[in-house]
Design an enzyme around this catalytic site. Structure first.
Site, PDB file in Angstrom:
ATOM      1  N   TYR A   1       9.391  -3.673 -10.417  1.00  0.00           N
ATOM      2  CA  TYR A   1       8.563  -2.897 -11.345  1.00  0.00           C
ATOM      3  C   TYR A   1       7.484  -2.177 -10.548  1.00  0.00           C
ATOM      4  CZ  TYR A   1       5.677  -1.385 -15.180  1.00  0.00           C
ATOM      5  OH  TYR A   1       4.974  -0.589 -16.050  1.00  0.00           O
TER       6      TYR A   1
ATOM      7  N   GLN B   1       8.203  -3.520 -22.157  1.00  0.00           N
ATOM      8  CA  GLN B   1       9.591  -3.172 -22.463  1.00  0.00           C
ATOM      9  C   GLN B   1      10.447  -3.104 -21.201  1.00  0.00           C
ATOM     10  OE1 GLN B   1       6.879  -1.348 -23.130  1.00  0.00           O
ATOM     11  NE2 GLN B   1       7.230   0.855 -22.856  1.00  0.00           N
TER      12      GLN B   1
ATOM     13  N   GLU C   1      -7.355 -12.846  -2.264  1.00  0.00           N
ATOM     14  CA  GLU C   1      -6.107 -12.143  -1.989  1.00  0.00           C
ATOM     15  C   GLU C   1      -6.160 -11.520  -0.590  1.00  0.00           C
ATOM     16  OE1 GLU C   1      -3.513  -8.378  -3.782  1.00  0.00           O
ATOM     17  OE2 GLU C   1      -5.615  -8.625  -4.323  1.00  0.00           O
ATOM     18  N   HIS C   2      -7.229 -10.762  -0.328  1.00  0.00           N
ATOM     19  CA  HIS C   2      -7.447 -10.163   0.991  1.00  0.00           C
ATOM     20  C   HIS C   2      -8.732 -10.729   1.583  1.00  0.00           C
ATOM     21  CE1 HIS C   2      -5.431  -6.942  -1.443  1.00  0.00           C
ATOM     22  NE2 HIS C   2      -4.639  -6.898  -0.386  1.00  0.00           N
TER      23      HIS C   2
END
Length: 426
Positions: A124, A186, A322-323
């Site tokens: 995605y 969706q 995260e970083h």
């Protein structure tokens, strides 16, 4: 930026609190989308594209003609930059291949493990104001290297039904031919459950908004794997007096421009450096095209002064960013003590941006504290590892009595008999 000078250890947990993601409030709407896609398939994707993307689709798939038309729209300069990133990301992820090693655990008993690519994966990729073609490189390259048989790309269409040209060029460069015009929950539903033309996949990768995040978490309860839980992107920078305040400010702002909910944390052992960085950020943010977004993130960011770099690292390991950027004089020593972070950038000339785009490491990383127990995406994310064992007659004779004894002790007599019956016939 909210500043805190020498907070007590008992205050650290409060300072580290991230915004609460109320995904439970989205579940009803996401479930309705799931049900619609299950019921109407491609027609639901067309209907929801009209509702959410204002797009009048004739087909849910990108045609070969659309890809051909997109290729010349990408400048040669950008194509060359993508090639640099492609080469480095490929080289780094190729190094993660594990050779098969057969181990004889005892004479006549041989065991080994083999990595096998996940057969069908869905990628995605968000569109909108920041079409993340770089994320397509980060996911598509290891998927190819892992040997995934089928790769489906899903990305939302624009109002005219088109897909961003750079995303199409990158997909073409990766050899990805099945590109689904679908965004939001969706798209996740189509990848998870399938439609009359979309094959259901085994694992879904990629970032997205809160609806995508909720949808990904919901499909894990239905037997579809995902890369990792996701939240707003985040960076923590540790800097001492050797750091260039302009560099640090630029690193903090590069995270802040992702979105107003991005997490920006600055930790230092110098009150002077905190002041210098704050001033540099205000100068730089004033000229950013995404100034409004970045400023909103900065309003919720924090700057912390602690008594030592050792304390600063303790703070970071507790936060699990995260970083993590180590903008200090001797980053190697500090890096050796990092226990909780998604990706680490060492020294004054290693901005987070290089990891986001082209150094070779993967930028799909755990957020929201999940660096405590999740790794970033790698080649391993796209494979499952199957173990094998093979015994000779002599091997079974050697190991058999131990297995019989253990099975008998657990009251599993059929297990014991599977060995006993063989030993009797040898």
């Amino acid at each position: 930026m909210k500043t805190y000078l020498y907070p007590a250890l008992t205050e650290w947990a409060r300072l580290m609190q991230r915004p609460v993601q109320r995904l439970d409030q989205l579940r009803t709407g996401v479930q309705e989308t799931f049900d619609l896609v299950k019921e109407k398939g491609d027609a639901a994707l067309i209907e929801l594209a009209a509702k959410f993307d204002k797009s009048d689709l004739q087909s849910v798939w990108v045609s070969e003609e659309e890809i051909t038309e997109a290729l010349p729209q990408v400048t040669q300069e950008l194509k060359d930059a993508i090639e640099v990133a492609y080469a480095n990301i490929s080289k780094f992820h190729e190094s993660q291949h594990e050779p098969v090693q057969q181990i004889e655990t005892m004479p006549g008993v041989t065991c080994w493990r083999k990595s096998v690519g996940i057969q069908k994966v869905g990628l995605y990729i968000p569109g909108g104001t920041a079409p993340l073609f770089s994320t397509l490189l980060m996911l598509g390259i290891p998927a190819q290297l892992a040997g995934c048989k089928e790769i489906i790309l899903a990305t939302p269409p624009s109002a005219d039904g088109s897909i961003n040209a750079t995303i199409l060029y990158t997909a073409h460069r990766l050899g990805i031919k099945r590109i689904l015009k679908a965004g939001g929950a969706q798209a996740i539903a189509a990848l998870a459950f399938g439609t009359e033309t979309v094959p259901a996949v085994d694992k879904i990768f990629g970032p997205g908004n809160q609806y995508v995040t909720a949808a990904k978490q919901m499909v894990t309860q239905l037997g579809v794997a995902i890369d990792m839980p996701a939240g707003p992107s985040e960076v923590l920078v540790i800097a001492d007096d050797s750091a260039d305040a302009d560099f640090v400010a630029a690193d903090l702002l590069s995270q802040a421009e992702h979105g107003p909910d991005s997490q920006v944390v600055f930790v230092t052992n110098s009150e002077k450096q905190l002041k210098n960085v704050q001033e540099a950020m205000q100068r730089q943010v004033a000229v950013l095209p995404r100034q409004t977004v970045a400023q909103q993130a900065l309003d919720n960011s924090i700057g912390v002064v602690l008594s030592s770099l050792e304390e600063a690292l303790d703070f970071s390991n507790l936060y699990a960013p995260e970083h993590l950027i180590l903008s200090v004089d001797k980053p190697e020593k500090m890096a050796a003590q990092v226990t909780q972070a998604g990706s680490v950038f060492m020294g004054h000339f290693s901005p987070e941006s290089v990891g986001d785009y082209a150094s070779g490491t993967n930028h799909t990383l755990p957020t929201n504290g999940y660096a405590r127990n999740y790794s970033g995406v790698s080649l391993d994310s796209f494979v499952k590892k199957i173990t094998f064992q093979q015994l000779t007659k002599e091997g079974l004779q050697r190991i058999g009595p131990a297995v019989e004894t253990m099975a008998d002790a657990e009251g599993l007599h059929a297990h014991k008999n599977a060995v006993t019956i063989r030993l009797a016939k040898i």
